[in-house]
Design a protein around this motif. Structure first.
Motif, PDB file in Angstrom:
ATOM      1  N   GLU A  11       0.813  -1.214   0.000  1.00  0.00           N
ATOM      2  CA  GLU A  11       0.000   0.000   0.000  1.00  0.00           C
ATOM      3  C   GLU A  11       0.852   1.272   0.000  1.00  0.00           C
ATOM      4  O   GLU A  11       0.392   2.348   0.399  1.00  0.00           O
ATOM      5  N   LEU A  12       2.099   1.152  -0.464  1.00  0.00           N
ATOM      6  CA  LEU A  12       2.957   2.332  -0.501  1.00  0.00           C
ATOM      7  C   LEU A  12       2.407   3.355  -1.484  1.00  0.00           C
ATOM      8  O   LEU A  12       1.725   3.019  -2.459  1.00  0.00           O
ATOM      9  N   HIS A  13       2.711   4.634  -1.223  1.00  0.00           N
ATOM     10  CA  HIS A  13       2.330   5.711  -2.132  1.00  0.00           C
ATOM     11  C   HIS A  13       3.371   5.809  -3.249  1.00  0.00           C
ATOM     12  O   HIS A  13       4.577   5.872  -2.987  1.00  0.00           O
ATOM     13  N   LEU A  14       2.906   5.846  -4.475  1.00  0.00           N
ATOM     14  CA  LEU A  14       3.822   5.859  -5.609  1.00  0.00           C
ATOM     15  C   LEU A  14       4.771   7.048  -5.588  1.00  0.00           C
ATOM     16  O   LEU A  14       5.955   6.926  -5.890  1.00  0.00           O
ATOM     17  N   LEU A  15       4.271   8.242  -5.255  1.00  0.00           N
ATOM     18  CA  LEU A  15       5.143   9.414  -5.283  1.00  0.00           C
ATOM     19  C   LEU A  15       6.186   9.368  -4.171  1.00  0.00           C
ATOM     20  O   LEU A  15       7.294   9.882  -4.333  1.00  0.00           O
TER      21      LEU A  15
END
Length: 306
Positions: A11-15
């Motif tokens: 669930e990491l944020h891409l940015l």
């Protein structure tokens, strides 16, 4: 070769990942020796934005010169999110114990906390979870409303786009402000400093303009600030007359090219002095023939900030 290893949490944020990765990838494209790697506890890593990623499940052996970055993940709360196994936290801890740098973006600070790396340190995270981070790690000092915080070899950033600022700063520390400025220009971002520190870098103070010719002149000065740079040579390299370059430079930065070079020299000399160099040795290292000019410029700077 410096290895930059990104530890990917589900669930990491891409940015959070893409911003710092782009900085170090661009640095490598520009001839700096960086090698990027991506590891996770499972090969398939879901992201908060729905784009699946793949990563290696092997945690590599690293040297003290390498860097681990933990991007943030979707975290309406830190508790019960971003789980990591004990062996992964031990790997983070071991790298730091060996002298390596560990960095986090956004909620990634919680991973450093679970590894025991925030106790007794200053740190930051995204403003939505600052209070919870402070409660979870009462031995840490959570600095609020800043872009990033450096405490020894533990580096934390506020989240999302601030990971770019953190990565640019790490490049500037290792390779100088000129390298960071070139990468920022390539990425079309404005290089900023941390909000809780004085805006100490001349490169950063005087880069908030849109004149490409002046940026190119600054790039040359940044790269050769310790050399004798004739205004005629600088103007010829940019393709402008001396008078036009001086006028545009002053309009964009508030300085002449010479004054800008002097600020770079003085700031580099100040850094060398804090590292134990004598004033005379620092003056020679940054291109002054003797220490008299350095002392004069330092005195002028102290008077201006008083």
């Amino acid at each position: 070769m410096t290895r930059v290893v990104f530890l990917l949490v589900p669930e990491l944020h891409l940015l959070d990942l893409a911003g710092p990765a782009q900085v170090f990838s661009t640095a490598a494209d520009q001839g700096l020796r960086y090698e990027l790697a991506f590891v996770a506890e499972r090969e398939d890593v879901p992201t908060a934005q729905g784009v699946p990623l793949k990563a290696s499940v092997e945690l590599p052996s690293l040297t003290a010169g390498d860097l681990i970055v933990v991007p943030g993940w979707r975290a309406p709360a830190l508790r019960d999110t971003g789980r990591l196994q004990a062996r992964t936290l031990a790997w983070l801890r071991a790298h730091h114990t060996a002298g390596g740098t560990v960095a986090s973006v956004c909620a990634g600070a919680d991973a450093l906390g679970r590894a025991g790396l925030l106790d007794g340190r200053r740190c930051t995270t995204h403003h939505d979870v600052q209070d919870e981070l402070a409660r979870r790690y009462p031995k840490a000092t959570v600095v609020r409303d800043v872009l990033y915080v450096l405490d020894g070899t533990v580096v934390t950033s506020a989240g999302i786009a601030s990971g770019i600022d953190l990565a640019l700063h790490l490049v500037a520390v290792r390779h100088g402000p000129g390298a960071a400025a070139r990468i920022a220009r390539q990425m079309v971002v404005y290089a900023r400093r941390n909000g809780d520190e004085r805006q100490a870098s001349a490169m950063l103070r005087h880069r908030a303009h849109v004149s490409d010719a002046v940026h190119r002149a600054q790039d040359l000065i940044d790269a050769r600030f310790a050399d004798r740079l004739a205004l005629s040579d600088l103007a010829a390299a940019i393709g402008l007359s001396e008078r036009t370059l001086t006028r545009r430079f002053a309009a964009s930065t508030g300085l002449t090219p010479l004054r800008y070079q002097q600020e770079l020299r003085t700031e580099r000399a100040e850094h060398l002095i804090t590292q134990g160099a004598t004033v005379e040795a620092a003056a020679r290292a940054v291109g002054f023939q003797d220490a008299r000019m350095l002392r004069r410029l330092r005195s002028r700077g102290a008077s201006a900030s008083a």
